[in-house]
Each structure stands twice: as structure tokens, then as C-alpha cells.
Design a protein around this motif. Structure first.
Motif, PDB file in Angstrom:
ATOM      1  N   LEU A 169      67.213  31.370  26.721  1.00 59.58           N
ATOM      2  CA  LEU A 169      67.177  30.389  27.510  1.00 59.58           C
ATOM      3  C   LEU A 169      67.833  30.782  28.755  1.00 59.58           C
ATOM      4  O   LEU A 169      67.666  30.339  29.902  1.00 59.58           O
ATOM      5  N   VAL A 170      68.992  31.656  28.564  1.00 60.56           N
ATOM      6  CA  VAL A 170      69.862  31.919  29.636  1.00 60.56           C
ATOM      7  C   VAL A 170      68.884  32.661  30.604  1.00 60.56           C
ATOM      8  O   VAL A 170      68.976  32.481  31.954  1.00 60.56           O
ATOM      9  N   SER A 171      68.234  33.646  30.016  1.00 59.07           N
ATOM     10  CA  SER A 171      67.174  34.383  31.180  1.00 59.07           C
ATOM     11  C   SER A 171      66.230  33.742  32.038  1.00 59.07           C
ATOM     12  O   SER A 171      65.994  33.903  33.053  1.00 59.07           O
ATOM     13  N   THR A 172      65.813  32.416  31.083  1.00 54.82           N
ATOM     14  CA  THR A 172      65.108  31.602  31.842  1.00 54.82           C
ATOM     15  C   THR A 172      65.740  30.891  33.100  1.00 54.82           C
ATOM     16  O   THR A 172      65.050  30.759  34.169  1.00 54.82           O
ATOM     17  N   TYR A 173      66.944  30.469  33.008  1.00 55.34           N
ATOM     18  CA  TYR A 173      67.552  29.795  33.862  1.00 55.34           C
ATOM     19  C   TYR A 173      67.985  30.797  35.014  1.00 55.34           C
ATOM     20  O   TYR A 173      68.032  30.249  36.106  1.00 55.34           O
ATOM     21  N   ILE A 174      68.130  32.037  34.771  1.00 57.01           N
ATOM     22  CA  ILE A 174      68.504  33.096  35.785  1.00 57.01           C
ATOM     23  C   ILE A 174      67.129  33.172  36.477  1.00 57.01           C
ATOM     24  O   ILE A 174      67.262  33.367  37.914  1.00 57.01           O
TER      25      ILE A 174
END
Length: 240
Positions: free
Chosen positions: A87-92
Motif C-alpha cells: 500500500l505504501v508503495s502504491t502511495y509513493i
């Protein structure tokens, strides 16, 4: 005595390592002076010519609620670090998109293009947690802080427009950091010092290899394997 043979065509050039070491030691002051000069040049270049860079960072937290992304439901628990990481990777990725950065440019009235700002902004997950760090690198510490906090302001809305039910909160706002992160004066000076030593040693080595003067009887014996039958004394005597 340690010798190294190098073949050049059909000829062999014998390098006496002890003689090379002696030549280097004899010219140690030359090597030292050249090293110091190169170190000073590298230091001056880094200090006067290289633009100093500064960074400013902000922290954001990804909520673990169930969300919908592209029509698919994604449920994340606090113990599921793998899903949180995705999820964090998606936001980045959304952070680095043209849509987000152009909004940042318009909001903060920045004098940069999307490509320029993209090279200035990086984001990374903090220790496999649901927190990610946004870092801006710029030649102006106040501009770096302004950009980072503008991203913090713009990003949640942009993420919400892509990821339904998303919840991103600010952990830390960016602050002005006046301590430069580059260039490293120590690194530049060390590289200059090392380069000076290498070039000076190479000069001494080439000078020794090109020296075809027979300095003493031992040179004839070692080089040609022939005995010395006689020697002519140096008749250059100074007049009293």
C-alpha cells in the motif's frame, strides 16, 4: 630480490621492485607536494564551484482501514506488513506521478518543470512500517521545506481520487534544514589526495623506466650478466 617481467614484443623489460620502491622513497617529497596540491584543488572545487544541496523531509502515515483500489477490496491489518508495504508503495507511485507534482507546482508557484521537480523529490518506506518519508533535495533549504510541506498538503487529496477509502495522515511536517548534504568536502579532498599520489607515483615509475643511463657497475651485471673488466674514473675534477 623481487622482480617482475613484462613482455613487450620480443623484448623483456625487467622491473626491480626494490629499485622502484627506492625511487618512490627518493621522490617522496615530490609525491607529497603533488598530493597536497591535488587535494587543495579538489577541496577548492567542491567549496567554491559545486552548488551546495539541502534536504527537508516530512513523514506521512498510511491508515490500515479496508480500502477499495480499482474496484477490488483490500483489507490490511496492523500485523500484515507485506500488505502495508504494498500500500505504501502504491502511495509513493501516486506521489511521483505527473498529476501530483504538477499540482504541487501550481499550488506553491514553483519555478520548476515536472521533470525538474521529479528529480528533486524522493519517497521511501520507514523500516517496513506504514510510515513513509518524503524528502526534497534543493539548493535552497527554504525552498526544500516549502516543496515538502506542499506535497504533504496536496498528496492526500490526490491519493483519495485514485484509492477509494484511503486515509493518509501527517506524522511530521518538514522543517528548514540549513545543514548541507552535499558536496562532501572530505570526500572530494580524499579523492584529490589519492589522485595526486597515483599520478605522482606514475610519473616516478615512467621516469625510472625511461632512464637508459648506466649509473654503476652493478647495473651492467644485473642487466646483461657480463662482468666489468674495467671502469673509467670521473675526471671532472673541480679546480681548487
Amino acid at each position: 630480490m623481487n622482480n617482475t617481467n613484462q613482455q613487450q614484443g620480443n623484448d623483456y623489460v625487467e622491473i626491480d621492485l626494490l629499485e622502484l620502491a627506492a625511487a618512490l622513497w627518493k621522490r617522496k617529497w615530490l609525491i607529497l607536494i603533488v598530493a597536497v596540491i591535488f587535494a587543495a584543488i579538489a577541496f577548492s572545487y567542491a567549496y567554491f564551484l559545486v552548488t551546495p544541496m539541502y534536504t527537508s523531509s516530512a513523514l506521512m502515515y498510511v491508515n490500515n482501514n479496508a480500502i477499495s483500489f480499482g474496484g477490488a477490496n483490500l483489507s490490511i491489518s496492523s500485523s500484515d506488513l507485506t500488505a502495508a508495504s504494498k500500500l505504501v508503495s502504491t502511495y509513493i507511485v501516486i506521489l511521483g506521478s505527473r498529476m501530483t507534482l504538477e499540482e504541487v507546482i501550481d499550488t506553491a508557484h514553483l519555478p520548476y518543470t515536472y521533470e525538474q521537480l521529479s528529480r528533486m523529490v524522493t519517497a521511501s518506506q520507514v523500516n517496513n512500517t506504514e510510515v513513509f518519508r518524503i524528502t526534497v533535495k534543493c539548493d535552497d533549504p527554504y525552498m526544500a521545506e516549502k516543496i515538502a510541506n506542499t506535497i504533504v498538503k496536496v498528496l492526500p487529496e490526490k491519493i483519495a481520487s485514485v484509492v477509494e477509502g484511503s486515509n493518509v495522515k501527517v506524522v511530521d511536517y518538514a522543517v528548514v534544514n540549513t545543514r548541507k548534504v552535499s558536496p562532501s568536502l572530505r570526500k572530494y579532498t580524499a579523492i584529490g589526495l589519492l589522485l595526486g599520489i597515483v599520478l605522482a607515483c606514475a610519473y616516478v615509475f615512467i621516469e625510472m623506466m625511461m632512464d637508459d643511463i648506466i649509473h654503476d657497475e652493478a647495473t651492467i651485471i644485473d642487466t646483461f650478466g657480463m662482468p666489468v673488466l674495467a671502469s673509467i674514473p670521473d675526471l671532472r675534477v673541480r679546480n681548487a
